[in-house]
Design a protein around this motif. Structure first.
Motif, short mmCIF file in Angstrom:
data_model
loop_
_atom_site.label_atom_id
_atom_site.label_comp_id
_atom_site.label_asym_id
_atom_site.label_seq_id
_atom_site.Cartn_x
_atom_site.Cartn_y
_atom_site.Cartn_z
N MET A 184 -78.48 95.85 128.53
CA MET A 184 -79.10 94.82 129.36
C MET A 184 -79.15 93.54 128.55
O MET A 184 -79.05 93.57 127.32
N GLU A 185 -79.32 92.42 129.25
CA GLU A 185 -79.45 91.13 128.59
C GLU A 185 -80.58 90.35 129.26
O GLU A 185 -81.03 90.69 130.35
N ARG A 186 -81.02 89.30 128.57
CA ARG A 186 -82.00 88.38 129.16
C ARG A 186 -81.77 87.00 128.59
O ARG A 186 -81.14 86.82 127.54
N HIS A 187 -82.31 86.02 129.32
CA HIS A 187 -82.23 84.62 128.90
C HIS A 187 -83.67 84.15 128.71
O HIS A 187 -84.35 83.83 129.68
N PRO A 209 -87.56 74.41 128.06
CA PRO A 209 -87.79 73.24 127.20
C PRO A 209 -86.48 72.67 126.65
O PRO A 209 -85.63 73.42 126.18
N ASP A 210 -86.33 71.38 126.74
CA ASP A 210 -85.18 70.66 126.20
C ASP A 210 -83.85 71.09 126.82
O ASP A 210 -82.79 70.75 126.30
N GLY A 211 -83.88 71.83 127.91
CA GLY A 211 -82.64 72.27 128.55
C GLY A 211 -82.25 71.34 129.68
O GLY A 211 -83.04 70.53 130.15
N ARG A 212 -81.01 71.47 130.11
CA ARG A 212 -80.56 70.75 131.30
C ARG A 212 -79.89 71.75 132.20
O ARG A 212 -79.31 72.74 131.74
N THR A 213 -79.98 71.53 133.48
CA THR A 213 -79.40 72.42 134.46
C THR A 213 -77.90 72.19 134.56
O THR A 213 -77.45 71.04 134.66
N PRO A 251 -80.37 73.28 123.40
CA PRO A 251 -80.58 73.89 122.09
C PRO A 251 -81.27 75.24 122.21
O PRO A 251 -81.94 75.54 123.19
N GLY A 252 -81.06 76.06 121.19
CA GLY A 252 -81.71 77.37 121.13
C GLY A 252 -80.79 78.48 121.60
O GLY A 252 -79.83 78.25 122.31
N HIS A 253 -81.11 79.69 121.18
CA HIS A 253 -80.33 80.88 121.56
C HIS A 253 -80.90 81.44 122.86
O HIS A 253 -82.05 81.86 122.89
N ASN A 254 -80.10 81.44 123.92
CA ASN A 254 -80.60 81.80 125.25
C ASN A 254 -79.96 83.06 125.82
O ASN A 254 -79.90 83.23 127.03
N CYS A 255 -79.48 83.96 124.99
CA CYS A 255 -78.97 85.23 125.48
C CYS A 255 -79.25 86.31 124.45
O CYS A 255 -78.81 86.21 123.30
N GLU A 256 -80.03 87.31 124.86
CA GLU A 256 -80.34 88.45 124.02
C GLU A 256 -79.82 89.70 124.71
O GLU A 256 -79.98 89.85 125.92
#
Length: 177
Positions: free
Chosen positions: A85-88, A62-66, A158-163
């Motif tokens: 480990m990480e995830r998006h 959502p609201d992202g661009r490639t 927008p938003g946090h995309n790495c945990e």
């Protein structure tokens, strides 16, 4: 020189060996990107080019661009210990090697933080890319035999995309047999 005693509170890491990267084995985690006979393909540019079409489900969320980037991974030696480990959670992330060298892919299913027992390790050839589905847990780049460049397709927005998480126990990746 006297060897130091092993600490009793540090357990032996879980051992794992990489398996071959195949589309069927990797399907729970995303897509394998490769030019094979199984891919939808057709000729373009007046018959001069064969197009291997729609090889990965790129998901900018959502609201992202490639976006397209190049990541340069430093080589790792085996055996290698995985502790994190990480995830998006907002989007997929695709990696296509540019250096024609094998590399490792460490994954665990999307969802709650994985345990060491949930990990799978794949040995990718230098002509195979991968696309992690949104939320799939994975280890950062694991280049093997030298510095490797990867074309990366992922998300900006927008938003946090790495945990990131620390595993419940270490996992030792052994060399393929």
């Amino acid at each position: 020189m006297t060897a130091l005693p092993l600490r009793a509170d540090v357990p032996e890491p879980r051992h794992i060996v990489a398996e071959a990267l195949t589309p069927a084995a990797f399907a729970p985690f995303g897509d394998v990107i490769e030019a094979t006979d199984a891919a939808h393909r057709f000729t373009i540019n007046g018959g001069n080019t064969e197009r291997f079409h729609d090889l990965a489900k790129i998901d900018p969320g959502p609201d992202g661009r490639t976006i397209v980037s190049i990541f340069r991974g430093q080589p790792r030696a085996l055996p290698f210990t995985v502790t994190m480990m990480e995830r998006h959670p907002l989007a997929s992330q695709a990696f296509m090697p540019l250096s024609a060298r094998a590399y490792l892919v460490v994954v665990a299913p999307a969802g709650d933080a994985p345990r060491a027992a949930d990990l799978r390790v794949f040995l990718a050839r230098g002509d195979q890319g991968i696309n992690y589905a949104r939320g799939v847990w994975h280890h950062p780049l694991l280049a093997l035999d030298g510095v490797c460049d990867f074309l990366v397709i992922d998300r900006a927005g927008p938003g946090h995309n790495c945990e990131e998480i620390t595993l419940d126990e270490a996992v030792l990746i052994e060399p393929p047999r």
